[in-house]
Write an enzyme that holds these catalytic residues in place. Structure first.
Site, PDB file in Angstrom:
ATOM      1  N   GLY A 121      -2.236  19.517  25.323  1.00 15.21           N
ATOM      2  CA  GLY A 121      -3.500  19.652  24.619  1.00 15.21           C
ATOM      3  C   GLY A 121      -3.249  19.779  23.132  1.00 15.21           C
ATOM      4  O   GLY A 121      -2.169  20.202  22.707  1.00 15.21           O
ATOM      5  N   CYS A 129       2.667  26.786  22.418  1.00 11.08           N
ATOM      6  CA  CYS A 129       1.724  26.115  21.518  1.00 11.08           C
ATOM      7  C   CYS A 129       2.508  25.258  20.533  1.00 11.08           C
ATOM      8  O   CYS A 129       3.511  25.712  19.984  1.00 11.08           O
ATOM      9  CB  CYS A 129       0.911  27.174  20.769  1.00 11.08           C
ATOM     10  SG  CYS A 129      -0.292  26.476  19.627  1.00 11.08           S
ATOM     11  N   LEU A 130       2.040  24.036  20.301  1.00  8.07           N
ATOM     12  CA  LEU A 130       2.751  23.133  19.398  1.00  8.07           C
ATOM     13  C   LEU A 130       2.812  23.694  17.975  1.00  8.07           C
ATOM     14  O   LEU A 130       3.710  23.360  17.217  1.00  8.07           O
ATOM     15  CB  LEU A 130       2.072  21.757  19.385  1.00  8.07           C
ATOM     16  CG  LEU A 130       2.141  20.964  20.708  1.00  8.07           C
ATOM     17  CD1 LEU A 130       1.325  19.687  20.603  1.00  8.07           C
ATOM     18  CD2 LEU A 130       3.576  20.653  21.081  1.00  8.07           C
ATOM     19  N   HIS A 163      -6.926  27.665  26.236  1.00  7.74           N
ATOM     20  CA  HIS A 163      -5.988  27.717  25.107  1.00  7.74           C
ATOM     21  C   HIS A 163      -6.519  26.879  23.929  1.00  7.74           C
ATOM     22  O   HIS A 163      -6.520  27.346  22.787  1.00  7.74           O
ATOM     23  CB  HIS A 163      -4.611  27.218  25.568  1.00  7.74           C
ATOM     24  CG  HIS A 163      -3.584  27.180  24.487  1.00  7.74           C
ATOM     25  ND1 HIS A 163      -2.527  28.063  24.426  1.00  7.74           N
ATOM     26  CD2 HIS A 163      -3.448  26.375  23.394  1.00  7.74           C
ATOM     27  CE1 HIS A 163      -1.802  27.803  23.352  1.00  7.74           C
ATOM     28  NE2 HIS A 163      -2.333  26.785  22.711  1.00  7.74           N
ATOM     29  N   GLU A 164      -6.983  25.670  24.233  1.00  9.48           N
ATOM     30  CA  GLU A 164      -7.482  24.798  23.162  1.00  9.48           C
ATOM     31  C   GLU A 164      -8.786  25.352  22.582  1.00  9.48           C
ATOM     32  O   GLU A 164      -9.015  25.293  21.376  1.00  9.48           O
ATOM     33  CB  GLU A 164      -7.688  23.364  23.664  1.00  9.48           C
ATOM     34  CG  GLU A 164      -6.422  22.684  24.190  1.00  9.48           C
ATOM     35  CD  GLU A 164      -5.223  22.814  23.269  1.00  9.48           C
ATOM     36  OE1 GLU A 164      -5.388  22.775  22.035  1.00  9.48           O
ATOM     37  OE2 GLU A 164      -4.100  22.973  23.785  1.00  9.48           O
ATOM     38  N   HIS A 188      -8.248  27.825  19.980  1.00 12.00           N
ATOM     39  CA  HIS A 188      -7.938  27.247  18.663  1.00 12.00           C
ATOM     40  C   HIS A 188      -9.217  27.024  17.853  1.00 12.00           C
ATOM     41  O   HIS A 188      -9.220  27.183  16.633  1.00 12.00           O
ATOM     42  CB  HIS A 188      -7.201  25.917  18.804  1.00 12.00           C
ATOM     43  CG  HIS A 188      -5.716  26.050  19.013  1.00 12.00           C
ATOM     44  ND1 HIS A 188      -4.892  26.674  18.108  1.00 12.00           N
ATOM     45  CD2 HIS A 188      -4.915  25.643  20.022  1.00 12.00           C
ATOM     46  CE1 HIS A 188      -3.636  26.638  18.552  1.00 12.00           C
ATOM     47  NE2 HIS A 188      -3.625  26.022  19.724  1.00 12.00           N
ATOM     48  N   GLN A 222      -5.164  22.140  14.532  1.00 11.27           N
ATOM     49  CA  GLN A 222      -3.700  22.017  14.515  1.00 11.27           C
ATOM     50  C   GLN A 222      -3.223  20.815  13.700  1.00 11.27           C
ATOM     51  O   GLN A 222      -2.034  20.695  13.417  1.00 11.27           O
ATOM     52  CB  GLN A 222      -3.159  21.890  15.943  1.00 11.27           C
ATOM     53  CG  GLN A 222      -3.375  23.131  16.780  1.00 11.27           C
ATOM     54  CD  GLN A 222      -2.755  22.969  18.149  1.00 11.27           C
ATOM     55  OE1 GLN A 222      -3.381  22.411  19.039  1.00 11.27           O
ATOM     56  NE2 GLN A 222      -1.522  23.429  18.313  1.00 11.27           N
TER      57      GLN A 222
END
Ligand code: NI
Length: 199
Positions: free
Chosen positions: A56, A112-113, A154-155, A158, A61
């Site tokens: 995701g 997380c990226l 999670h997304e 953000h 991000q």
């Protein structure tokens, strides 16, 4: 005459904003169809997510404080256990709004990226229902469960300016403090392109 293919805009891998970047802490805004370069942004987000092997990616991000995320929770065929059914889904969610979150809390190790090399157990309910616009700006309402719920939660966080590290247990948060500082300063090795807060 240029080859026709050179006239098509190419998708780009965008740098991922790292922990410490203010955009990750903002509550993101709704957008409308006229958001400049939206289709290209979505295409680039797919490219970026797959290149960094994410499941995701949320617009903040990549530096856009807007309520957009993409997800693809399909497993690679080689990662499927024998007889396992792939319950993965692929979605583009615009202007996502949480309607409800419920079910048994379950613990899952998240990453997380924007926060490379840190993983940790987060407890969340196993079901989330959201309202969103799809890529055609048609309204959808959908309930996600288990791992798909986890990716959406999670997304979605953000979009609210919340990072999974804020949901870790206090002891774990203490343990990763220094590592987070290093990420902020760009003093880490990472396989994909990132944009650090200070360098
Ligand atoms: Ni993330």
């Amino acid at each position: 005459m240029p080859h026709p293919s050179s006239l098509i805009a190419k998708n780009m891998i965008l740098p991922i904003y790292a922990y410490g970047q203010p955009v990750l802490k903002k509550v993101a805004d709704d957008i409308d169809k006229d958001y400049p370069g939206l289709q290209q942004l979505i295409a680039d987000m797919w490219e970026t997510m797959y290149a960094s092997e994410g499941v995701g990616l949320a617009a903040p991000q990549v530096g856009h404080s807007i309520r957009l995320f993409v997800m693809d929770s399909h497993k690679k065929p080689e990662d499927l256990k024998e007889g396992e059914v792939d319950k993965g889904i692929k979605r583009i969610c615009i202007n996502a709004l949480r309607i409800d979150e419920f079910g048994n809390p379950f613990t899952f190790e998240e990453g997380c990226l924007s926060i490379p090399d840190i993983r940790g157990d987060v407890d969340r309910p196993d079901t989330i229902r959201i309202r969103y616009l799809d890529e055609n700006f048609e309204q959808q309402e959908e309930t996600f469960t288990e791992l798909n719920a986890r990716v959406v939660q999670h997304e979605y966080d953000h979009l609210e300016g919340i990072l999974f590290t804020e949901r870790l247990k206090p002891i774990k948060r203490q343990l990763i403090k220094r590592k987070l500082e290093k990420i902020k300063e760009g003093r880490i090795k990472v396989e994909y392109k990132m944009k650090f807060a200070k360098r």
